[in-house]
Motif scaffolding. Structure first.
Motif, PDB file in Angstrom:
ATOM      1  N   VAL A  21      56.417  -7.859 -10.336  1.00 16.48           N
ATOM      2  CA  VAL A  21      55.766  -6.551 -10.247  1.00 16.48           C
ATOM      3  C   VAL A  21      54.274  -6.719 -10.009  1.00 16.48           C
ATOM      4  N   ARG A  22      53.644  -7.595 -10.767  1.00 17.69           N
ATOM      5  CA  ARG A  22      52.186  -7.745 -10.658  1.00 17.69           C
ATOM      6  C   ARG A  22      51.772  -8.320  -9.308  1.00 17.69           C
ATOM      7  N   GLU A  57      53.376  -7.811  -6.422  1.00 22.00           N
ATOM      8  CA  GLU A  57      53.501  -6.752  -5.417  1.00 22.00           C
ATOM      9  C   GLU A  57      52.368  -5.741  -5.504  1.00 22.00           C
ATOM     10  N   PHE A  58      51.950  -5.403  -6.723  1.00 23.84           N
ATOM     11  CA  PHE A  58      50.889  -4.414  -6.885  1.00 23.84           C
ATOM     12  C   PHE A  58      49.497  -5.050  -6.903  1.00 23.84           C
ATOM     13  N   VAL A  74      47.892  -6.892  -9.322  1.00 18.06           N
ATOM     14  CA  VAL A  74      47.136  -6.656 -10.559  1.00 18.06           C
ATOM     15  C   VAL A  74      47.132  -7.930 -11.396  1.00 18.06           C
ATOM     16  N   SER A 133      58.262   3.361  -7.310  1.00 19.41           N
ATOM     17  CA  SER A 133      56.801   3.420  -7.467  1.00 19.41           C
ATOM     18  C   SER A 133      56.075   2.841  -6.257  1.00 19.41           C
ATOM     19  N   SER A 134      55.094   3.607  -5.790  1.00 21.90           N
ATOM     20  CA  SER A 134      54.308   3.163  -4.639  1.00 21.90           C
ATOM     21  C   SER A 134      53.006   2.490  -5.035  1.00 21.90           C
ATOM     22  N   SER A 135      52.613   2.610  -6.301  1.00 26.10           N
ATOM     23  CA  SER A 135      51.378   2.001  -6.789  1.00 26.10           C
ATOM     24  C   SER A 135      51.534   1.692  -8.264  1.00 26.10           C
ATOM     25  N   PHE A 136      50.618   0.884  -8.774  1.00 24.50           N
ATOM     26  CA  PHE A 136      50.689   0.511 -10.187  1.00 24.50           C
ATOM     27  C   PHE A 136      50.409   1.715 -11.084  1.00 24.50           C
ATOM     28  N   PHE A 189      53.564   3.520 -11.481  1.00 19.91           N
ATOM     29  CA  PHE A 189      54.422   2.699 -12.341  1.00 19.91           C
ATOM     30  C   PHE A 189      54.092   2.940 -13.805  1.00 19.91           C
ATOM     31  N   ARG A 244      62.753  -4.219  -7.996  1.00 20.90           N
ATOM     32  CA  ARG A 244      63.043  -2.781  -7.994  1.00 20.90           C
ATOM     33  C   ARG A 244      64.529  -2.514  -8.227  1.00 20.90           C
TER      34      ARG A 244
END
Length: 399
Positions: free
Chosen positions: A32-33, A35-36, A38, A91-94, A97, A158
């Protein structure tokens, strides 16, 4: 006790559903991190957001139960969790999310508080122990599901959340069809059914009324608040961060790390089943002291990164030894502080546990981001040693 077997099964199903979303984050987070884009420590923001939602709904559950009843509350709450998991999937952005994490927390908090309130009144103590063990079953299942999806579907994090959303939606349908069972008159409260003529005559001998402020000033309750705050930092923090530490710091494969995180949660569930028998045969304080030593030793093993097997052994030992701590400390509240203080004390303990689960994994993540993942795992040892010290103070005060 005249409790429907179907209703009891549905209650177990509800507790299993509680463990699914929480345990999934720890496995999915590395993907997840990325892809976004962060930092690694931002898993703490997801945990914090979910905790805020949990607090909102759990504090309001008394009002919600009076307005909706148990059946409708469970329908609404499980639907919110399934909707939040679908939100993770899309979700398209953190930021989006994180917002869906709040929604999941609200649903989970209402399920937890609603089922506990009903079970405390209608189910036996034995089933209360098994219900809490069922959470561990859900928390064990989620890493297995997520790891399987990651391995077989090109690390598609996802899709794992989508699978969990389908499971939660299915449970929602079960709640819909069983909604009238929760209000049935045949499920009599256990305290009513277990009341004898003798205890009925004593029912007027009520404990004196104690305010929240008075309860907060009680030294044992203050220690208990700190204890529960630290406890969830250990249990929940290790469950969330172990996968990241093992895969990104110790070179352990995705499959092995995911499997052993599942074993960690499984040992928690198994331990609660085992200790449910042992607490009736041995001193609860002696068992708790031994288990706290076991937790600390398990964390030490997890911190020894010479070989992956020490990490595996540490996770298993921590999960098994942590198993009876939460339910046993709750059950001993009346003994430690008396009936007059116990209602407030239990409320404070649960709230402290939620706050600890929200904040301490965040602190650990920030430490890991600043000093490295090895230091992140050391924070769990600090929490574990603090637990042992607080238990000593609580025991000394109530000796």
């Amino acid at each position: 006790m005249r409790t429907s077997g179907v209703l009891l099964f549905i209650a177990y199903l509800g507790f299993i559903s509680l463990g699914l979303p929480d345990a999934a984050h720890g496995i999915n987070w590395p993907f997840v991190r990325i892809e976004f884009g962060v930092p690694i420590g931002w898993l703490g923001l997801v945990i914090l957001s979910s905790g805020i939602g949990y607090l909102i709904s759990s504090f309001s559950v008394g009002y919600l139960l009076s307005r909706l009843g148990v059946g409708r509350l469970l329908i609404l709450s499980s639907f919110l969790v399934s909707l939040g998991l679908l939100g993770f999937y899309s979700s398209s952005s953190f930021i989006v999310f994180v917002l869906f994490a709040v929604l999941i927390g609200m649903g989970s908090g209402a399920i937890d508080a609603g089922l506990n309130a009903y079970a405390a009144e209608h189910f036996s103590t034995r089933h209360m122990n098994w219900l809490h063990a069922a959470f561990g079953v859900g928390a064990t299942t989620a890493p297995i599901i997520i790891t399987t999806v990651l391995v077989n579907f090109s690390q598609n994090w996802r899709l794992g959340y989508a699978v969990l959303a389908v499971i939660l939606f299915t449970i929602t349908v079960v709640f819909i069809f069983s909604r009238n069972l929760w209000e049935s008159d045949k499920h009599l409260p256990q305290n009513v059914e277990n009341t004898t003529d003798e205890t009925s005559n004593l029912s007027t001998d009520l404990p004196r009324k104690v305010t929240q402020i008075q309860a907060l000033k009680h030294p044992v309750i203050q220690y208990q608040i700190a204890f529960f705050f630290l406890y969830t930092g250990v249990e929940f923090g290790i469950g969330q961060w172990a996968f990241t530490v093992m895969t990104e710091s110790r070179g352990i494969s995705l499959v092995s790390a995911g499997t052993w995180v599942a074993i960690y949660w499984g040992s928690l569930a198994f331990g609660r089943a085992v200790f449910g028998f042992l607490v009736e045969r041995f001193s609860v304080d002696v068992l708790l002291r031994l288990c706290l030593i076991g937790v600390a030793f398990g964390v030490v093993l997890f911190n020894i990164s010479i070989t992956p097997y020490t990490s595996y052994a540490g996770l298993t030992l921590v999960g098994f030894c942590a198993a009876p701590i939460f339910p046993s400390m709750i059950s001993q509240t009346v003994v430690r502080v008396g009936k007059s203080y116990s209602t407030h004390a239990i409320g404070f303990q649960v709230s402290a546990a939620v706050m600890g689960g929200m904040t301490l994994p965040v602190i650990s993540g920030l430490v890991g981001e600043r000093f490295g993942l090895d230091w992140l795992s050391i924070t769990f040892l600090i929490y574990a040693l603090g637990l042992f010290g607080l238990f000593h103070l609580i025991s000394k005060r109530t000796a």
